[in-house]
Structures are given as structure tokens and as C-alpha cells.
Motif scaffolding. Structure first.
Motif, PDB file in Angstrom:
ATOM      1  N   THR A 114       0.970  -1.163  -0.285  1.00  0.00           N
ATOM      2  CA  THR A 114      -0.431   0.150   0.017  1.00  0.00           C
ATOM      3  C   THR A 114       1.047   1.267   0.108  1.00  0.00           C
ATOM      4  OG1 THR A 114       0.204  -0.120   2.941  1.00  0.00           O
ATOM      5  CG2 THR A 114      -1.912  -0.892   1.049  1.00  0.00           C
ATOM      6  N   LYS A 115       2.044   1.529   0.347  1.00  0.00           N
ATOM      7  CA  LYS A 115       2.585   2.408   0.589  1.00  0.00           C
ATOM      8  C   LYS A 115       3.602   2.433  -0.818  1.00  0.00           C
ATOM      9  CE  LYS A 115       2.936   2.021   5.862  1.00  0.00           C
ATOM     10  NZ  LYS A 115       4.314   1.947   6.956  1.00  0.00           N
ATOM     11  N   GLY A 116       3.931   1.715  -1.537  1.00  0.00           N
ATOM     12  CA  GLY A 116       4.862   1.945  -2.642  1.00  0.00           C
ATOM     13  C   GLY A 116       5.993   1.493  -2.760  1.00  0.00           C
ATOM     14  N   ASP A 117       6.295   0.251  -1.764  1.00  0.00           N
ATOM     15  CA  ASP A 117       7.701  -0.007  -1.597  1.00  0.00           C
ATOM     16  C   ASP A 117       8.335  -0.434  -2.563  1.00  0.00           C
ATOM     17  OD1 ASP A 117       7.549   2.453   0.711  1.00  0.00           O
ATOM     18  OD2 ASP A 117       7.909   0.625   2.306  1.00  0.00           O
ATOM     19  N   ASN A 118       7.682  -1.347  -3.564  1.00  0.00           N
ATOM     20  CA  ASN A 118       8.185  -2.075  -4.373  1.00  0.00           C
ATOM     21  C   ASN A 118       8.109  -1.935  -5.277  1.00  0.00           C
ATOM     22  OD1 ASN A 118       9.443  -4.213  -1.893  1.00  0.00           O
ATOM     23  ND2 ASN A 118       7.674  -4.502  -1.189  1.00  0.00           N
ATOM     24  N   ALA A 119       7.212  -0.901  -5.904  1.00  0.00           N
ATOM     25  CA  ALA A 119       7.111  -0.245  -7.245  1.00  0.00           C
ATOM     26  C   ALA A 119       7.545  -0.870  -8.066  1.00  0.00           C
ATOM     27  CB  ALA A 119       5.834   1.040  -6.646  1.00  0.00           C
ATOM     28  N   LYS A 120       8.653  -0.083  -7.824  1.00  0.00           N
ATOM     29  CA  LYS A 120       9.456  -0.118  -9.041  1.00  0.00           C
ATOM     30  C   LYS A 120       9.631  -1.863  -9.340  1.00  0.00           C
ATOM     31  CE  LYS A 120      14.009   1.264 -11.209  1.00  0.00           C
ATOM     32  NZ  LYS A 120      14.640  -0.327 -11.840  1.00  0.00           N
ATOM     33  N   MET A 121      10.429  -2.251  -8.452  1.00  0.00           N
ATOM     34  CA  MET A 121      10.556  -3.614  -8.871  1.00  0.00           C
ATOM     35  C   MET A 121       8.836  -4.513  -9.468  1.00  0.00           C
ATOM     36  SD  MET A 121      11.298  -6.440  -5.671  1.00  0.00           S
ATOM     37  CE  MET A 121      12.848  -6.137  -5.047  1.00  0.00           C
ATOM     38  N   ILE A 122       8.141  -4.153  -8.280  1.00  0.00           N
ATOM     39  CA  ILE A 122       7.071  -4.907  -9.180  1.00  0.00           C
ATOM     40  C   ILE A 122       6.585  -4.172 -10.785  1.00  0.00           C
ATOM     41  CG2 ILE A 122       4.295  -4.875  -9.632  1.00  0.00           C
ATOM     42  CD1 ILE A 122       4.493  -4.784  -6.052  1.00  0.00           C
ATOM     43  N   ASN A 123       7.102  -3.535 -11.141  1.00  0.00           N
ATOM     44  CA  ASN A 123       6.524  -2.855 -13.031  1.00  0.00           C
ATOM     45  C   ASN A 123       7.756  -3.430 -13.205  1.00  0.00           C
ATOM     46  OD1 ASN A 123       4.867  -0.485 -11.699  1.00  0.00           O
ATOM     47  ND2 ASN A 123       6.022   0.425 -11.876  1.00  0.00           N
ATOM     48  N   ASP A 124       8.593  -3.651 -13.041  1.00  0.00           N
ATOM     49  CA  ASP A 124       9.666  -4.533 -13.771  1.00  0.00           C
ATOM     50  C   ASP A 124       9.634  -5.545 -14.280  1.00  0.00           C
ATOM     51  OD1 ASP A 124      11.507  -1.817 -14.015  1.00  0.00           O
ATOM     52  OD2 ASP A 124      13.145  -2.377 -12.184  1.00  0.00           O
ATOM     53  N   ALA A 125       8.906  -6.203 -13.324  1.00  0.00           N
ATOM     54  CA  ALA A 125       8.609  -7.869 -13.253  1.00  0.00           C
ATOM     55  C   ALA A 125       7.855  -7.941 -14.187  1.00  0.00           C
ATOM     56  CB  ALA A 125       8.415  -8.371 -12.004  1.00  0.00           C
ATOM     57  N   TYR A 126       6.203  -7.160 -14.068  1.00  0.00           N
ATOM     58  CA  TYR A 126       5.334  -6.928 -15.054  1.00  0.00           C
ATOM     59  C   TYR A 126       6.016  -6.423 -17.314  1.00  0.00           C
ATOM     60  CZ  TYR A 126       1.778  -7.703 -12.713  1.00  0.00           C
ATOM     61  OH  TYR A 126       0.213  -7.705 -11.707  1.00  0.00           O
ATOM     62  N   LEU A 127       7.068  -5.825 -16.757  1.00  0.00           N
ATOM     63  CA  LEU A 127       7.531  -6.052 -17.960  1.00  0.00           C
ATOM     64  C   LEU A 127       8.686  -7.492 -18.409  1.00  0.00           C
ATOM     65  CD1 LEU A 127       9.519  -3.113 -17.164  1.00  0.00           C
ATOM     66  CD2 LEU A 127       7.182  -2.744 -19.076  1.00  0.00           C
ATOM     67  N   ASN A 128       8.691  -7.396 -18.065  1.00  0.00           N
ATOM     68  CA  ASN A 128       9.298  -9.803 -17.583  1.00  0.00           C
ATOM     69  C   ASN A 128       7.806  -9.749 -18.052  1.00  0.00           C
ATOM     70  OD1 ASN A 128      12.294  -8.831 -17.004  1.00  0.00           O
ATOM     71  ND2 ASN A 128      11.935  -9.924 -14.680  1.00  0.00           N
ATOM     72  N   LEU A 129       6.876  -9.805 -17.510  1.00  0.00           N
ATOM     73  CA  LEU A 129       6.027 -10.941 -18.044  1.00  0.00           C
ATOM     74  C   LEU A 129       5.017 -10.303 -19.383  1.00  0.00           C
ATOM     75  CD1 LEU A 129       3.622 -11.065 -14.714  1.00  0.00           C
ATOM     76  CD2 LEU A 129       5.836 -12.980 -15.924  1.00  0.00           C
ATOM     77  N   ALA A 130       5.667  -9.398 -19.740  1.00  0.00           N
ATOM     78  CA  ALA A 130       4.930  -8.496 -21.401  1.00  0.00           C
ATOM     79  C   ALA A 130       6.091  -8.710 -21.747  1.00  0.00           C
ATOM     80  CB  ALA A 130       4.877  -7.134 -20.897  1.00  0.00           C
ATOM     81  N   GLN A 131       7.145  -8.828 -21.281  1.00  0.00           N
ATOM     82  CA  GLN A 131       7.924  -9.120 -22.847  1.00  0.00           C
ATOM     83  C   GLN A 131       7.547 -10.748 -22.830  1.00  0.00           C
ATOM     84  OE1 GLN A 131      11.001  -7.944 -24.628  1.00  0.00           O
ATOM     85  NE2 GLN A 131      10.442  -9.745 -25.448  1.00  0.00           N
ATOM     86  N   TYR A 132       7.864 -11.719 -22.156  1.00  0.00           N
ATOM     87  CA  TYR A 132       6.808 -13.496 -22.454  1.00  0.00           C
ATOM     88  C   TYR A 132       5.562 -12.968 -23.640  1.00  0.00           C
ATOM     89  CZ  TYR A 132       5.132 -17.643 -21.059  1.00  0.00           C
ATOM     90  OH  TYR A 132       4.896 -19.128 -20.826  1.00  0.00           O
ATOM     91  N   GLN A 133       5.104 -11.951 -23.063  1.00  0.00           N
ATOM     92  CA  GLN A 133       3.713 -12.296 -23.506  1.00  0.00           C
ATOM     93  C   GLN A 133       3.522 -11.724 -24.806  1.00  0.00           C
ATOM     94  OE1 GLN A 133       0.941 -14.117 -23.312  1.00  0.00           O
ATOM     95  NE2 GLN A 133       0.163 -14.098 -20.592  1.00  0.00           N
TER      96      GLN A 133
END
Length: 420
Positions: A114-133
Motif C-alpha cells: 500500500t505504501k508503494g515501497d516495491n513499486a519499481k520492482m513490481i513494475n520491472d517484473a511486469y515488464l518481464n511478463l509483458a516480454q514473455y507474452q
């Protein structure tokens, strides 16, 4: 006293266990960061893969312990590691479970962070998933599995909503899957971006509207395209075609004439005016072929002749400005040739006892054929490998019964590449 000492020992054991699991989480994070820094470097591939493997072992332990399992960082790190594993695995049967695990972890990470402490890590991981798709979607599209490709590309687009390639691929797959609403949505979005192929996007979007039987938006789209890219010939042609289909011939002619008033030396505008009349003439000709009432047929043929006459005037004005204008030569030759063909065919339908009438009709047809000859020859001179130009010239030679030259042109046509 012994009870107190025993309790203290238990508390110490619990604290040590929790610390150990936090240590596993930290190890997983650190090893993943090492992997991220090393991947892409061929010389460091072995070291990078070792770090990723160690990161997976540690995060699995941290995710299995009740003390760290639901921590935002645990979900974020697990999603990151598994997204990298999925992207690295090229076998669908084993990579998809990794993808699903990563996606589930990242959904939880977004939910609890909720505080967004890991926002960058989460976004970068989603980019991995996007590349996979994206990679998955390309394979599906190449295999003709357009429905599946659309879903894969749409995941990619959801992660990167402003990425023009993501929007384009999603729209393209949807179009091929005949999912026209989704295709229209994505192509419309493309037109709000600086996508490098937006001239073509206007054409594609108008085609999608036509496929959806929405001629109103098809015409609006292509008209907007012409306004933005006035020199694009395909957009101009499409605007003319749709305008004629929707009974708006006068509107498109008025629009071109208004443009000519401001730019009377614009050869292209004269050409488009000619093209408008030409296509209108073709429409009358097609209607005349199916008309059963003689009076209606005669009226349509007269309208065709009038339209072709106006077209000829426009093409000639274009050629006055540029005698080497290929399209104007080609089309002018065609509209002069067309009535000659009609006369020739009518002559050949006369009965054998009408020799005098036949000779007169053939002579009339030949005279009309000869009017087209200079433009037909010029078109071939300008583009000797144009199939349309060669076919028109061959028709001329057949019409005047010049078999030798007709055969020569036939040989030139046969020598053209198969995909011409």
C-alpha cells in the motif's frame, strides 16, 4: 526460575527462526539483483543463472514460512524471480506455470504494498511478463492463432499502455481474428500517438469500419487521414471510393475543386478529380450490365459516358502540368479504351448478314482505340513492368487486330515476376 529460563529459550528460538527466514528473503533479493545486473552479458551468463537459481531457492523458503510469506517484499521478489525464470524458459509447458506463479505473486504484491515501497520492482517484473507474452504472441500470430495472439499482445499492451508497438500488435491480431471492436479500439488509440505508420493506420481503421458495415465512421476516418496527410494517394483513393459507395460523389468532387481553386497548379488534385469521375463511370458501367430495363440501361450508359468525359478532362489537365505523370497516362488511356472495347464487342455480336454495319462499327471502334494509343504507350514507357499498363496496351493491339504486337506484349506480361 526454570520455567522463565525455558520461556526465554523458546522466544530466542522463535526470533532466530524468523530472522533466518528474513535472511532468506534478503538473500533472494540480493541474488536477484545480481542476476539483473549480469543478464544480457554473454560472458556472465553462467554466473547470472547461478544467482537466479539461488534466488529461487531462497524465495521459495521465505514464501513457505508463515512469518515472511505475506510480506509485500516477499511477493514482489517472488514475482520478479519467477517472471525472469518464465522469460528465460523457452518451453511453453514449463514456462507457463512459472509465468502464472509470477503473475499471481505480483497481483498480491500490488495489493499489499500500500505504501508503494516495491513499486519499481513490481513494475520491472511486469515488464518481464509483458516480454514473455510478446514472444508468445509472435509465435501464435505466425501460426495463424490470431485469437490467442490477441490475448497475449493485449497483456503486453496492458502493461505498457503507451507503447505504440504493443497497441499496434494487439490491434493487428484482433483484426485478423475478426474481433473488429477490439481492433477498432486499438487502431483508434494509435492515431492519438506518434506511431511512425499512422498514415497506414488511417487506412486500416477505415477498412475495419467497412468490415463492420460502418460507412459513416469509415469515411470520417479516411477524411481525417487526408486532412493530415494530403499527399497520401492511398488515403485519397479510399476517400473517393467510400464517398462514391455512400452516394457522396458531389461532396468529394466539391472538396477537390475547392482545393484546386487554392492550388490550380496541383497535378495530383486534377488526377484525383479524374479518378473520382472514373470510378463513378465504372459504377454506372457495372449497373448497366445488370439493368434489365432498356431505358434504364441507356440512361446508365449515358451517365457512364458523361463521367468518363469529365474524367478525361481532369486527366488531361494533370498531363498538361506533367506529361510524364504515369497514373494520369494510365487512367486516361483506360477511359478512352473502354468505349472502344464496347464498340468492338457490339460489332462482333452483329449477325453475318450485317456486313456493312459490322465494317462501320469496327472502323468506329478502331478510331476510338487509336485515340487511346499515345497514352497507353506512354504509360508502358514510363513503367515498362506495370502489369496494368501492359495489359491495357495488349488490349489495344488486340482491338486493332495487330496480332504480332499483341503477342510481344503477352511475352512481356509472362516475363513479369509471379507476385507482380
Amino acid at each position: 526460575m526454570k520455567i522463565k529460563l525455558l520461556m526465554a529459550g523458546l522466544l530466542g528460538l522463535v526470533s532466530a527462526t524468523a530472522f533466518a527466514q528474513k535472511g532468506e528473503l534478503n538473500t533472494a533479493k540480493e541474488e536477484y539483483e545480481k542476476y539483473s545486473g549480469l543478464r544480457g552479458q554473454a560472458a556472465m551468463a553462467t554466473m547470472a543463472n547461478k544467482s537466479l537459481s539461488t534466488a529461487k531457492e531462497s524465495i521459495d523458503k521465505a514464501a513457505a514460512n508463515e512469518k515472511t510469506a505475506t510480506m509485500p517484499l516477499t511477493y514482489a521478489v517472488k514475482g520478479s524471480i519467477y517472471s525472469a525464470l518464465a522469460l528465460q524458459d523457452t518451453v511453453a509447458a514449463t514456462s507457463l506455470p512459472l509465468f502464472n506463479t509470477a503473475e499471481e505473486a505480483l497481483k498480491k504484491a500490488k495489493e499489499v504494498d500500500t505504501k508503494g515501497d516495491n513499486a519499481k520492482m513490481i513494475n520491472d517484473a511486469y515488464l518481464n511478463l509483458a516480454q514473455y507474452q510478446l514472444t508468445k504472441g509472435v509465435k501464435e500470430y505466425s501460426a495463424g492463432k490470431y485469437d490467442q495472439a490477441y490475448k497475449s499482445f493485449d497483456f503486453y499492451r496492458t502493461v505498457a499502455p503507451e507503447d505504440t508497438n504493443a497497441i499496434y500488435y494487439t490491434g493487428l491480431a484482433a483484426a485478423n481474428a475478426k474481433n473488429y471492436p477490439a481492433a477498432i479500439t486499438n487502431y483508434t488509440k494509435l492515431l492519438t500517438t506518434n506511431f511512425s505508420k499512422n498514415q497506414t493506420t488511417y487506412l486500416d481503421l477505415s477498412s475495419l469500419y467497412l468490415a463492420s458495415k460502418d460507412t459513416t465512421n469509415a469515411l470520417k476516418t479516411v477524411t481525417d487521414g487526408v486532412a493530415k496527410y494530403p499527399a497520401n494517394s492511398e488515403l485519397r483513393k479510399r476517400e473517393i471510393e467510400i464517398s462514391l459507395q455512400t452516394g457522396k460523389e458531389k461532396e468529394v468532387v466539391d472538396k477537390i475543386q475547392a482545393a484546386l481553386a487554392n492550388d490550380p497548379k496541383n497535378k495530383t488534385l486534377y488526377y484525383y478529380a479524374g479518378l473520382t469521375y472514373s470510378q463513378a463511370g465504372d459504377g454506372y458501367a457495372n449497373s448497366a450490365k445488370t439493368a434489365k430495363d432498356p431505358a434504364t440501361k441507356t440512361k446508365l450508359q449515358a451517365s457512364k459516358a458523361e463521367a468518363y468525359g469529365k474524367a478525361g478532362e481532369m486527366y488531361k489537365k494533370a498531363l498538361e502540368l506533367d506529361p510524364n505523370y504515369f497514373e494520369a497516362n494510365l487512367n486516361l488511356g483506360y477511359i478512352i479504351l473502354n468505349p472502344a472495347i464496347d464498340s468492338y464487342n457490339a460489332a462482333n455480336k452483329l449477325p453475318a448478314n450485317k456486313q456493312k454495319e459490322y465494317d462501320a462499327a469496327i472502323a468506329k471502334a478502331k478510331a476510338q482505340f487509336d485515340l487511346a494509343k499515345p497514352y497507353l504507350l506512354k504509360a508502358v514507357e514510363l513503367q515498362p513492368k506495370s502489369l496494368d499498363a501492359l495489359q491495357n496496351l495488349r488490349t489495344y493491339y488486340q482491338g486493332v487486330r495487330d496480332d504480332a504486337n499483341a503477342a510481344k506484349i503477352k511475352a512481356q506480361i509472362d516475363a513479369l515476376p509471379a507476385n507482380q
